[in-house]
Design a protein around this motif. Sequence first.
Motif, PDB file in Angstrom:
ATOM      1  N   UNK A 126       0.825  -1.207   0.000  1.00  0.00           N
ATOM      2  CA  UNK A 126       0.000   0.000   0.000  1.00  0.00           C
ATOM      3  C   UNK A 126       0.860   1.259   0.000  1.00  0.00           C
ATOM      4  N   UNK A 127       2.151   1.112  -0.153  1.00  0.00           N
ATOM      5  CA  UNK A 127       3.081   2.232  -0.070  1.00  0.00           C
ATOM      6  C   UNK A 127       3.060   3.082  -1.339  1.00  0.00           C
ATOM      7  N   UNK A 128       2.924   4.392  -1.169  1.00  0.00           N
ATOM      8  CA  UNK A 128       3.004   5.274  -2.322  1.00  0.00           C
ATOM      9  C   UNK A 128       4.437   5.332  -2.864  1.00  0.00           C
ATOM     10  N   UNK A 129       5.416   4.966  -2.065  1.00  0.00           N
ATOM     11  CA  UNK A 129       6.801   4.909  -2.549  1.00  0.00           C
ATOM     12  C   UNK A 129       6.963   3.814  -3.596  1.00  0.00           C
ATOM     13  N   UNK A 130       6.303   2.685  -3.416  1.00  0.00           N
ATOM     14  CA  UNK A 130       6.354   1.632  -4.420  1.00  0.00           C
ATOM     15  C   UNK A 130       5.679   2.091  -5.708  1.00  0.00           C
ATOM     16  N   UNK A 131       4.595   2.835  -5.582  1.00  0.00           N
ATOM     17  CA  UNK A 131       3.926   3.383  -6.756  1.00  0.00           C
ATOM     18  C   UNK A 131       4.863   4.354  -7.472  1.00  0.00           C
ATOM     19  N   UNK A 132       5.502   5.244  -6.728  1.00  0.00           N
ATOM     20  CA  UNK A 132       6.435   6.198  -7.317  1.00  0.00           C
ATOM     21  C   UNK A 132       7.565   5.474  -8.041  1.00  0.00           C
ATOM     22  N   UNK A 133       8.130   4.443  -7.448  1.00  0.00           N
ATOM     23  CA  UNK A 133       9.197   3.677  -8.076  1.00  0.00           C
ATOM     24  C   UNK A 133       8.714   3.058  -9.391  1.00  0.00           C
ATOM     25  N   UNK A 134       7.509   2.515  -9.404  1.00  0.00           N
ATOM     26  CA  UNK A 134       6.974   1.918 -10.621  1.00  0.00           C
ATOM     27  C   UNK A 134       6.661   2.958 -11.688  1.00  0.00           C
ATOM     28  N   UNK A 135       6.194   4.131 -11.285  1.00  0.00           N
ATOM     29  CA  UNK A 135       5.967   5.214 -12.252  1.00  0.00           C
ATOM     30  C   UNK A 135       7.300   5.593 -12.902  1.00  0.00           C
ATOM     31  N   UNK A 136       8.327   5.796 -12.079  1.00  0.00           N
ATOM     32  CA  UNK A 136       9.636   6.148 -12.619  1.00  0.00           C
ATOM     33  C   UNK A 136      10.187   5.039 -13.513  1.00  0.00           C
ATOM     34  N   UNK A 137      10.068   3.788 -13.084  1.00  0.00           N
ATOM     35  CA  UNK A 137      10.580   2.667 -13.874  1.00  0.00           C
ATOM     36  C   UNK A 137       9.883   2.597 -15.230  1.00  0.00           C
ATOM     37  N   UNK A 138       8.580   2.813 -15.246  1.00  0.00           N
ATOM     38  CA  UNK A 138       7.848   2.771 -16.517  1.00  0.00           C
ATOM     39  C   UNK A 138       8.222   3.950 -17.406  1.00  0.00           C
ATOM     40  N   UNK A 139       8.372   5.128 -16.822  1.00  0.00           N
ATOM     41  CA  UNK A 139       8.807   6.294 -17.608  1.00  0.00           C
ATOM     42  C   UNK A 139      10.204   6.057 -18.178  1.00  0.00           C
ATOM     43  N   UNK A 140      11.075   5.455 -17.398  1.00  0.00           N
ATOM     44  CA  UNK A 140      12.427   5.146 -17.866  1.00  0.00           C
ATOM     45  C   UNK A 140      12.376   4.083 -18.969  1.00  0.00           C
ATOM     46  N   UNK A 141      11.564   3.059 -18.794  1.00  0.00           N
ATOM     47  CA  UNK A 141      11.432   2.029 -19.825  1.00  0.00           C
ATOM     48  C   UNK A 141      10.961   2.637 -21.142  1.00  0.00           C
ATOM     49  N   UNK A 142       9.952   3.514 -21.066  1.00  0.00           N
ATOM     50  CA  UNK A 142       9.434   4.147 -22.275  1.00  0.00           C
ATOM     51  C   UNK A 142      10.487   5.049 -22.922  1.00  0.00           C
ATOM     52  N   UNK A 143      11.230   5.752 -22.108  1.00  0.00           N
ATOM     53  CA  UNK A 143      12.287   6.620 -22.626  1.00  0.00           C
ATOM     54  C   UNK A 143      13.386   5.802 -23.309  1.00  0.00           C
ATOM     55  N   UNK A 144      13.789   4.719 -22.692  1.00  0.00           N
ATOM     56  CA  UNK A 144      14.822   3.862 -23.279  1.00  0.00           C
ATOM     57  C   UNK A 144      14.323   3.206 -24.567  1.00  0.00           C
ATOM     58  N   UNK A 145      13.058   2.781 -24.583  1.00  0.00           N
ATOM     59  CA  UNK A 145      12.487   2.172 -25.785  1.00  0.00           C
ATOM     60  C   UNK A 145      12.468   3.178 -26.932  1.00  0.00           C
TER      61      UNK A 145
END
Length: 173
Positions: A126-145
């Motif tokens: 339920x941690x918003x920190x885990x959500x933030x990490x996943x948002x950043x990871x997805x943004x990074x994945x999209x940027x790298x792609x």
Amino acid sequence: LGLLLADQQTQCNQQLFDGLTILQHRGQDAAGIVTAQTNVVTKFYRHKGKGMARDVFTAAAFARLLGNCGIAHCRYPTAGSSSSAEAQPMYINYPCGLALSHNGNLTNNQQLKAWVRKQHRHINTDSDSEVLLNVFAECLRQELAKRFSDDFSKPMDADSIFSAVKRTMSFCK
């Protein structure tokens, strides 16, 4: 608390632990450290748990925190629950190894969680920190792609990272 030592042979675990004990007044619910060695294929070492830093880090756990860079966090829960799973730093391995510690609350956490799930990512806590990490990871994945056509074997450049950070910050409130 983050630390990167210029000497790749020096271990940072003691400095991170010392920093946690100094900052312990900022949070006594949980403590955690993630370390990595930068002169080899990067492997993350993580230990976290509920309680004060001095109680979470046994000698055996401490000895496994190898590396010359790392982050540490002591937690005072303001969002989520008080489970050991919500102790930080949080870690994710896709699109690359990422660890994050975050203080604060995301006021649009539910919208971000829904967006993350639409990206086929799973949230374990339920941690918003885990959500933030996943948002950043997805943004990074999209940027790298976009930059490397999904060839993640190429080294990441600073522009990709900063573009992903900028996009992440535009999502978060």
